[in-house]
Scaffold this active site. Structure first.
Site, PDB file in Angstrom:
ATOM      1  N   ASP A   1      -8.526   8.531   1.637  1.00 40.63           N
ATOM      2  CA  ASP A   1      -7.890   9.184   0.665  1.00 40.63           C
ATOM      3  C   ASP A   1      -8.633   9.341  -0.718  1.00 40.63           C
ATOM      4  O   ASP A   1      -9.170   8.424  -1.294  1.00 40.63           O
ATOM      5  CB  ASP A   1      -6.632   8.321   0.240  1.00 40.63           C
ATOM      6  CG  ASP A   1      -5.715   9.153  -0.692  1.00 40.63           C
ATOM      7  OD1 ASP A   1      -4.315   8.840  -0.173  1.00 40.63           O
ATOM      8  OD2 ASP A   1      -6.223   9.597  -1.589  1.00 40.63           O
TER       9      ASP A   1
ATOM     10  N   ASP B   1      -5.654  15.681   0.258  1.00 44.43           N
ATOM     11  CA  ASP B   1      -6.863  14.567   0.026  1.00 44.43           C
ATOM     12  C   ASP B   1      -6.646  13.389   0.962  1.00 44.43           C
ATOM     13  O   ASP B   1      -7.284  12.496   0.473  1.00 44.43           O
ATOM     14  CB  ASP B   1      -6.582  14.198  -1.403  1.00 44.43           C
ATOM     15  CG  ASP B   1      -5.498  13.073  -1.826  1.00 44.43           C
ATOM     16  OD1 ASP B   1      -4.533  13.009  -1.047  1.00 44.43           O
ATOM     17  OD2 ASP B   1      -5.900  12.359  -2.810  1.00 44.43           O
ATOM     18  N   GLU B   2      -6.127  13.658   1.921  1.00 49.55           N
ATOM     19  CA  GLU B   2      -5.981  12.353   2.834  1.00 49.55           C
ATOM     20  C   GLU B   2      -5.974  12.838   4.307  1.00 49.55           C
ATOM     21  O   GLU B   2      -5.408  13.810   4.905  1.00 49.55           O
ATOM     22  CB  GLU B   2      -4.287  11.973   2.991  1.00 49.55           C
ATOM     23  CG  GLU B   2      -3.936  10.840   2.630  1.00 49.55           C
ATOM     24  CD  GLU B   2      -2.442  10.619   2.415  1.00 49.55           C
ATOM     25  OE1 GLU B   2      -1.894   9.864   3.266  1.00 49.55           O
ATOM     26  OE2 GLU B   2      -1.854  11.314   1.709  1.00 49.55           O
TER      27      GLU B   2
HETATM   28  P1  TTP Z   1      -2.078  11.212  -3.965  1.00 51.58           P
HETATM   29  O1  TTP Z   1      -3.274  11.037  -3.104  1.00 51.58           O
HETATM   30  O2  TTP Z   1      -0.763  10.596  -4.010  1.00 51.58           O
HETATM   31  O3  TTP Z   1      -2.768  10.758  -5.528  1.00 51.58           O
HETATM   32  P2  TTP Z   1      -4.216  10.917  -6.107  1.00 51.58           P
HETATM   33  O4  TTP Z   1      -5.386  11.256  -5.241  1.00 51.58           O
HETATM   34  O5  TTP Z   1      -4.049  11.617  -7.283  1.00 51.58           O
HETATM   35  O6  TTP Z   1      -4.398   9.326  -6.538  1.00 51.58           O
HETATM   36  P3  TTP Z   1      -4.733   8.190  -5.845  1.00 51.58           P
HETATM   37  O7  TTP Z   1      -6.161   7.686  -6.013  1.00 51.58           O
HETATM   38  O8  TTP Z   1      -3.805   7.211  -6.113  1.00 51.58           O
HETATM   39  O9  TTP Z   1      -4.867   8.616  -4.249  1.00 51.58           O
HETATM   40  O10 TTP Z   1      -2.147  12.843  -4.169  1.00 51.58           O
HETATM   41  C1  TTP Z   1      -3.267  13.662  -3.939  1.00 51.58           C
HETATM   42  C2  TTP Z   1      -2.898  14.847  -4.966  1.00 51.58           C
HETATM   43  O11 TTP Z   1      -1.695  15.623  -4.874  1.00 51.58           O
HETATM   44  C3  TTP Z   1      -2.757  14.263  -6.589  1.00 51.58           C
HETATM   45  O12 TTP Z   1      -4.298  14.593  -6.934  1.00 51.58           O
HETATM   46  C4  TTP Z   1      -2.257  15.298  -7.126  1.00 51.58           C
HETATM   47  C5  TTP Z   1      -1.261  15.948  -6.131  1.00 51.58           C
HETATM   48  N1  TTP Z   1       0.061  15.267  -6.298  1.00 51.58           N
HETATM   49  C6  TTP Z   1       1.039  16.012  -7.060  1.00 51.58           C
HETATM   50  O13 TTP Z   1       0.899  17.396  -7.518  1.00 51.58           O
HETATM   51  N2  TTP Z   1       2.371  15.573  -7.418  1.00 51.58           N
HETATM   52  C7  TTP Z   1       2.563  14.239  -7.022  1.00 51.58           C
HETATM   53  O14 TTP Z   1       3.749  13.695  -7.196  1.00 51.58           O
HETATM   54  C8  TTP Z   1       1.518  13.420  -6.422  1.00 51.58           C
HETATM   55  C9  TTP Z   1       1.884  11.965  -5.848  1.00 51.58           C
HETATM   56  C10 TTP Z   1       0.347  14.011  -5.946  1.00 51.58           C
HETATM   57 MG    MG Z   2      -5.425  10.327  -3.498  1.00 50.56          MG
END
Ligand code: TTP
Ligand code: MG
Length: 416
Positions: free
Chosen positions: A23, A133-134
């Site tokens: 992720d 992103d996962e």
């Molecule tokens: P995530 O992987 O949930 O968050 P992240 O990568 O920003 O942070 P983390 O380090 O905790 O993994 O989500 C991936 C992307 O999806 C994030 O960068 C932006 C988008 N996103 C939104 O647009 N709205 C949201 O509510 C969430 C949770 C994510």
């Molecule tokens: Mg993320």
């Protein structure tokens, strides 16, 4: 027909699967940093429906520096600005911390995500992308528990070096635990949970760490003194079943670290496969051939259940420690016939008569799900079959992942 799990001397590989969950850290913010290195180490907020100079929209994500001030995903931008005024336009007389605000540029992020996924694909037999992103990777054939940490660290370093993007990785024997592990030490986390530590890793975590437990379920569980995963793991599963239905049983299994889902790519399967690991490497031809026959029958039965015909039949032979050899042969037309899968698999196996084998697999591909013209054994002329390359040397796939998408990628891998 024998089941794979029931073969003497063969286990279903469940306990030895090495699954990674990868992720990206603060993904959109990290992408913004990548193209504007001045943002490195600073609070960055990426807003959806946000225009610079306005206070509309919501936070898509925030860098970890911004999160320290309470800025988080889904928060209104107006609230984020109260916590972290924009660097470009702070309130009069304000000399506190400020944040760098950017608007979502999804096309740019998608392009970066594609590049991340193509690196990941190099390291896995099968990959399931779950969001921008996962992804989950099944790396069982590329590494071992002994080397898992180095293997995952190499993926992290590669993505950092090639793409300048940070990722967190969880490594575990199944998807559910790998997901919790990747989240456990963000950012740039690398948490390895070998099979014998799954229970002790999960036990102290709050119940919300389990995917599928939201605030409502958590509140209902807490009303019954179920606070952490350890409590959930020792709760009477009948009670959970009565209270939450099938989900209750699922939560019980997850709390106990059990998740048998195979890492399957999204969409229609491109192939169907079955594979099996020997407890110890085997060099007895009879034993190997018998396993291949049972795997071939199992794959053919699976294709039949799915209503699929296939044109290509292949085997995979894994030599200790991680050399993966694959062979396949294509038929002139689509078939749905266990006898053909068995006979071709056994013919392809003959090349490996002298080989010591750790794991074997049978795969059918070139699938079609519509009813098509079939040929049967009587009309099938083996001289017209096309071998992938009968004379080539066995392909060596090392666990360094230099070859893109390994042999059986794109499969509906069925484990156990
Ligand atoms: P995530 O992987 O949930 O968050 P992240 O990568 O920003 O942070 P983390 O380090 O905790 O993994 O989500 C991936 C992307 O999806 C994030 O960068 C932006 C988008 N996103 C939104 O647009 N709205 C949201 O509510 C969430 C949770 C994510
Ligand atoms: Mg993320």
């Amino acid at each position: 027909m024998g089941t794979v799990g029931g073969l003497p001397g063969v286990d279903n590989a469940e306990s030895e699967r090495v699954i990674l969950h990868v992720d990206n850290d603060c993904f959109y913010a990290a992408c913004e940093r990548k193209r504007d290195p001045d943002l490195r180490g600073k609070p960055v907020i990426v807003g959806m429906g946000f225009e610079p100079g306005s206070a509309g929209g919501a936070v898509a994500t925030a860098s970890y520096e911004a999160r320290e001030y309470g800025v988080e995903s889904a928060q209104p931008i107006s609230e984020a600005i109260e916590r972290l005024p924009p660097t470009t336009n702070p309130p009069p007389e304000y000399d506190g911390p400020t944040g760098h605000y950017r608007s979502v540029d999804i096309e740019f992020y998608k392009g970066q995500a594609t590049r991340v996924k193509s690196i990941l694909a190099e390291y896995a037999e099968a990959m399931r992308e779950v969001s921008i992103d996962e992804a989950y990777l099944d790396c069982t054939d590329r590494t071992s528990w002994e080397h898992a940490k180095t293997f995952a660290a190499e993926i992290q370093e590669r993505i950092a070096a090639d793409l300048n993007l940070p990722v967190s990785i969880g490594v575990a024997p199944n998807m559910a635990v790998a997901k919790i592990a990747s989240d456990h030490d963000k950012p740039e986390g690398l948490v390895v949970v070998p099979p014998d530590t799954v229970q002790s890793f999960l036990r102290p975590l709050p119940i919300e760490s389990l995917h599928g437990i939201g605030p409502k379920t958590a509140a209902r569980l807490r009303d019954n003194s179920v606070e952490d995963i350890g409590d959930l793991a020792t709760t009477d599963p009948d009670w959970l079943g009565k209270r939450f239905g099938e989900r209750g049983w699922e939560l019980y299994r997850r709390a106990n670290g059990i998740d048998r889902r195979a890492v399957e790519p999204r969409g229609d399967p491109k192939s169907l496969s079955r594979e099996s690991a020997f407890e110890e490497p085997v060099s007895s031809w009879d034993e190997i051939e018998q396993s291949v026959i049972e795997l071939a029958e199992a794959v053919a039965a699976r294709a039949s259940e799915r209503g699929a015909t296939y044109r290509t039949i292949g085997i995979k032979v894994v030599e200790p420690p991680f050399s993966i050899n694959t062979r396949e042969r294509s038929l002139p037309g689509p078939v749905d016939d266990p006898a053909i899968v068995v006979s071709i698999s056994c013919e392809l196996l003959e090349e490996f008569a002298e080989t010591t084998v750790r794991k074997i697999g049978v795969r059918v591909s070139n699938l079609s799900f519509a009813a098509g013209e079939q040929v049967d054994l009587d009309t099938w002329d083996s001289s017209r079959t096309v071998s992938s390359d009968p004379n080539r040397k066995p392909t060596q796939y090392s666990n360094r992942g230099q070859l893109s998408l390994g042999a059986f990628s794109g499969d509906q891998n069925e484990i156990g």
